[in-house]
Design an enzyme around this catalytic site. Structure first.
Site: not given
Ligand code: PLP
Length: 392
Positions: A76-77, A156, A330
């Protein structure tokens, strides 16, 4: 693994989810006998290439896209960072204004901060006390130089679901590109990129019982985007690097399984969520549910308990093998208060009394009962201690 750790009660699925056994089984051969590089011309390479196409197909179907509109990333990041930087730099000749919200994930917010340093102008839309953005605010913020809107599908921390279709309609009418981070919504809310006029959409494997370190970015045909990672011709020249084939196979399997039992899973999550909310409200005085009552993710229960320090509560629950969180994974470990709770207007003390409970399909009602029992015990005890020190 889902079957393991029976006595652990894991209630932090927004942070990450347990990998399904079937997902692991699907992945394993791609670490061993099927190790060919998808870019190699011989059979072993071409077999790996074929599974990439199948995985693109599966993900595309889940969101009503075309297979060649799906690009694999490391999660996601990366997808968020790529969407924002890649689009804004490609359309800079058209304008330098980006609209996002004040409650986005740090992957979006910190990318916006970096873009500000490069001369982009960012508008951070406020949200109301339930965590909703108002489309009228979006309309007032848009100007001729607006090139991109990035609003998350669902939050989230508090689980609020945004009016994505209305935002998409507005973006399309005004020729503005629309990106949404659907990491938390995928699997819990219907997503249709065509009906919702979504141009880019972020997904992550480990939130849907798939592996960590794999994700995808949907990029609608015709959208220009500069690479974030340069290299070879993988991902049609837009994202270099040998593909994470086992991860992609795992993501495919996780999406397949998610889609198979889609309605049933959502129903189960909502039923469990409501059971939990009602039990807590019945048993604990002064409990408050944060976020929107209806427009909320089926898995999310975000609560505050007046006068209770969440850190203490979490430590006590941890000792009982019950795992919930005080905020997003995070930002845990950071001493700063949550930007999301600040944005919905919670004062510092209330923010420090919140916990996030996020459910998964492997949870049971019996686990909810154990959780509520321990929660009630702990809160009563902490409140007794507080009142013995003369605090109400
Ligand atoms: N976006 C949202 C809304 C998330 O909740 C998260 C992870 O907690 C991410 C992005 C990041 O995803 P990743 O952990 O796959 O990098």
């Amino acid at each position: 693994m889902i079957e393991d750790n029976i006595k652990d009660i894991y209630l932090d699925h927004a942070a990450t989810t347990p990998l399904r056994q079937d997902v692991l089984d699907a992945m394993l051969p791609y670490f061993t006998e099927h190790f060919g590089n998808p870019s190699s011309a011989y059979r072993m390479g071409q077999e790996s290439k074929a599974v990439l196409k199948e995985a693109r197909d599966t993900i595309a179907k889940a969101i009503n896209a075309e297979d060649w509109e799906i690009y694999f990333t490391s999660g996601g990041t990366e997808s968020d960072t790529w969407a924002l930087t890649g689009v804004s730099k490609s359309y800079r000749d058209k304008g330098n204004h980006i609209i996002t919200s004040s409650i986005e994930h740090s992957a979006v917010l910190n990318t916006c901060k970096a873009l500000e340093k490069e001369g982009f102008e960012i508008t951070y839309l406020p949200v109301d006390s339930k965590g909703l953005i108002h489309v009228d605010d979006l309309k007032s913020a848009a100007k001729p130089s607006t090139i991109l809107i990035s609003i998350m599908f669902a939050n989230n921390e508090i689980g609020t679901i945004q009016p994505i279709k209305e935002i998409g309609e507005f973006a399309k009418k005004n020729g503005i590109i629309f990106h949404t981070d659907a990491v938390q919504a995928f699997g819990q809310v219907n997503i249709n990129v065509q009906e919702m006029n979504i141009d880019l959409l972020t997904l992550s494997g480990h939130k849907i019982c798939g592996p960590k370190g794999i994700g995808a970015l949907f990029i609608k045909k015709g959208i220009k985007i500069m690479p974030l990672i340069y290299g070879g011709s993988q991902e049609r020249g837009r994202r270099g690097g040998t593909e994470n084939v086992p991860g992609i196979v795992g993501l495919k399997k996780a999406v397949e399984m998610m889609m198979q039992d889609y309605e049933k899973n959502i129903e189960k999550l909502i039923e469990m969520r409501e059971y939990l909310i009602h039990s807590i409200f019945n048993e604990i005085q002064g409990a408050v549910l944060n976020g929107h009552r209806e427009k909320r993710l089926p898995s999310n229960v975000h609560l505050s308990f007046k006068g209770i320090l969440n850190e203490t509560l979490l430590i006590r629950l941890n000792a009982e093998n019950i795992f919930v969180s005080a905020g997003s994974a995070c930002t845990s470990g950071s001493t700063q208060n949550s930007h999301v709770l600040e944005a919905i207007g919670l004062d510092n003390d209330t923010a420090k009394s919140t916990i996030r409970v996020t459910l998964g399909c492997e949870n049971t009602k019996e686990q909810m009962d154990v959780f509520v029992e321990k929660l009630v015990q702990t809160i009563n005890e902490l409140r007794r201690i507080r009142s013995s020190f003369g605090k109400e």
